[in-house]
Motif scaffolding. Structure first.
Motif, PDB file in Angstrom:
ATOM      1  N   ASP A   1       3.991  24.055  21.105  1.00 36.10           N
ATOM      2  CA  ASP A   1       3.852  22.639  20.769  1.00 36.10           C
ATOM      3  C   ASP A   1       4.122  22.379  19.288  1.00 36.10           C
ATOM      4  OD1 ASP A   1       3.227  22.278  23.378  1.00 36.10           O
ATOM      5  OD2 ASP A   1       1.082  21.979  23.070  1.00 36.10           O
TER       6      ASP A   1
ATOM      7  N   HIS B   1       9.454  19.154  25.292  1.00 32.03           N
ATOM      8  CA  HIS B   1       9.818  20.553  25.579  1.00 32.03           C
ATOM      9  C   HIS B   1      11.234  20.663  26.150  1.00 32.03           C
ATOM     10  CE1 HIS B   1       6.205  22.706  24.590  1.00 32.03           C
ATOM     11  NE2 HIS B   1       5.437  22.018  25.417  1.00 32.03           N
TER      12      HIS B   1
ATOM     13  N   HIS C   1       5.259  14.457  26.668  1.00 34.68           N
ATOM     14  CA  HIS C   1       5.187  15.808  26.111  1.00 34.68           C
ATOM     15  C   HIS C   1       6.233  16.749  26.741  1.00 34.68           C
ATOM     16  CE1 HIS C   1       3.151  19.228  24.241  1.00 34.68           C
ATOM     17  NE2 HIS C   1       3.261  19.853  25.383  1.00 34.68           N
TER      18      HIS C   1
ATOM     19  N   SER D   1       4.662  26.104  30.288  1.00 33.37           N
ATOM     20  CA  SER D   1       3.677  26.146  29.203  1.00 33.37           C
ATOM     21  C   SER D   1       2.297  26.439  29.770  1.00 33.37           C
ATOM     22  CB  SER D   1       3.700  24.808  28.448  1.00 33.37           C
ATOM     23  OG  SER D   1       3.112  23.816  29.260  1.00 33.37           O
TER      24      SER D   1
HETATM   25 ZN    ZN Z   1       3.396  22.026  25.465  1.00 30.10          ZN
END
Ligand code: ZN
Ligand code: KG4
Length: 334
Positions: free
Chosen positions: A303, A118, A114, A138
């Motif tokens: 996201d 980003h 993940h 985040s």
């Molecule tokens: Zn995120």
């Protein structure tokens, strides 16, 4: 190559179709279903509710992404899915869905980190030539990476306690704002004085590239216990002073990381990268330090499936496909 990216690591069910190759990339669709309203009542993400909602939404979101991209399932060349880090139940929904789709279409599958999503999101807009230092901030993570090429990034520092977005959300809760509070604090701070209160900046030692926001949160709590929950102009001043402390810490370390690595570019990623003061301060201090500053569009900060499709393509090109025994990894470290 046409890549379907699926993201279910926290409280967004997202899917996107990205056309990507040596010449660059073009988004064909990007669908995000946010669970924000579902969790607002509890002041934070409730893992079990998140998993259940992902389960209900993931196929409709994938269908919509394929429909908007005018793409049939068998026309997808690669299935990319967030494998971690994140909430285990939430991740499992995306991983199992992607596995089933890849198997039925007879196409390769790749598991994506993940945070790599980003860190590479900047490539989806005007792009940033490699290498660059990426600041990813985040709700669940805050870290610095030396990004040297597609699917090549090295961690430089990370938060030792709360993530920056988590600090925004928790302080927002203390101020009586709805979850998630980052965008509301950003808005309120625009009318406030960032110098009104000198809230603490942790770990300022020259060598450290780590962050800490728990002391700042405690300082806010102490301030509110002493002065009460502020209203109007005073609320704006508290928000602006708090936001300044977070952004000052983030930008100081990002510029320091670029200098330490001899990099000339710095890029932002993650939900907090939508913060207007963070963007302005990084541009101001980055340019003063002779750095090229790259800021993704706010829709690419939070996201989304497109960043997962791109990071998946990079990973597939370098390491090939994952097997269908791929599993979610809630604490996957790069
Ligand atoms: Zn995120
Ligand atoms: O990347 P993201 O969508 O989800 C995670 O992976 O966590 O980030 C969500 C976080 C939340 O904590 C939210 O409050 C914060 O990003 N956020 C902001 C802003 N917009 C979203 N924080 C500060 N200023 C904003 N404008």
């Amino acid at each position: 190559m046409r890549v379907l990216g699926i993201e279910t690591s926290c409280d967004e069910t997202a899917a996107a179709v990205l056309e990507v190759g040596e010449a660059g990339q073009a988004g064909r669709s990007d669908v995000v279903h946010s669970q924000v309203k579902l969790h607002a009542l509890y002041g934070g993400v409730v893992p079990e509710l998140a998993s259940r909602d992902h389960l209900a939404r993931v196929l409709p979101v994938v269908d919509e992404a394929l429909r908007r991209a005018d793409t049939a399932l068998f026309e997808v060349d690669l299935f990319a899915v967030t494998r971690g880090p994140g909430l285990i139940g939430a991740l499992l929904v995306g991983v199992q869905t992607a596995k089933a789709l890849a198997w039925s279409a007879g196409r390769p599958l790749v598991g994506v980190n993940h945070l790599a999503g980003h860190a590479f999101a900047i490539q989806l807009g005007e792009g940033a030539a490699f290498p660059y230092v990426a600041l990813v901030a985040s709700g669940g993570h805050t870290a610095l990476y030396d990004v040297t090429g597609p699917d090549a990034m090295e961690p430089l520092g990370h938060t030792l306690d709360d993530a920056a977005g988590e600090a925004f959300d928790k302080v927002g809760k203390m101020l009586g704002l709805e979850y998630p509070a980052g965008a509301a604090i950003d808005r309120l701070a625009r009318d406030g004085d960032p110098k009104r209160y000198a809230f603490p900046r942790a770990l300022r030692q020259r060598t450290s590239l780590d962050f800490s926001f728990s002391g700042l949160k405690t300082a806010l709590l102490a301030h509110l216990s002493k002065h009460g929950v502020p209203k109007e102009r005073e609320l704006s001043d508290v928000c602006a002073s708090f936001q300044e402390a977070v952004c000052d810490s983030l930008v100081t370390k990002a510029v320091r990381a670029a200098e330490a690595r001899g990099r000339t570019r710095v890029a932002l990623g993650g939900g907090v990268a939508a913060n207007s003061r963070l963007r302005a301060l990084l541009v101001e201090r980055g340019r003063a330090a002779g750095l090229e500053v790259r800021l993704p569009a706010p829709s690419l900060c939070t996201d989304n499936g497109t960043m997962i499709a791109l990071a998946g393509y990079y990973r597939f090109r370098r390491q090939g496909a994952d097997s269908l025994s791929l599993n979610a990894d809630a604490s996957w470290r790069l």
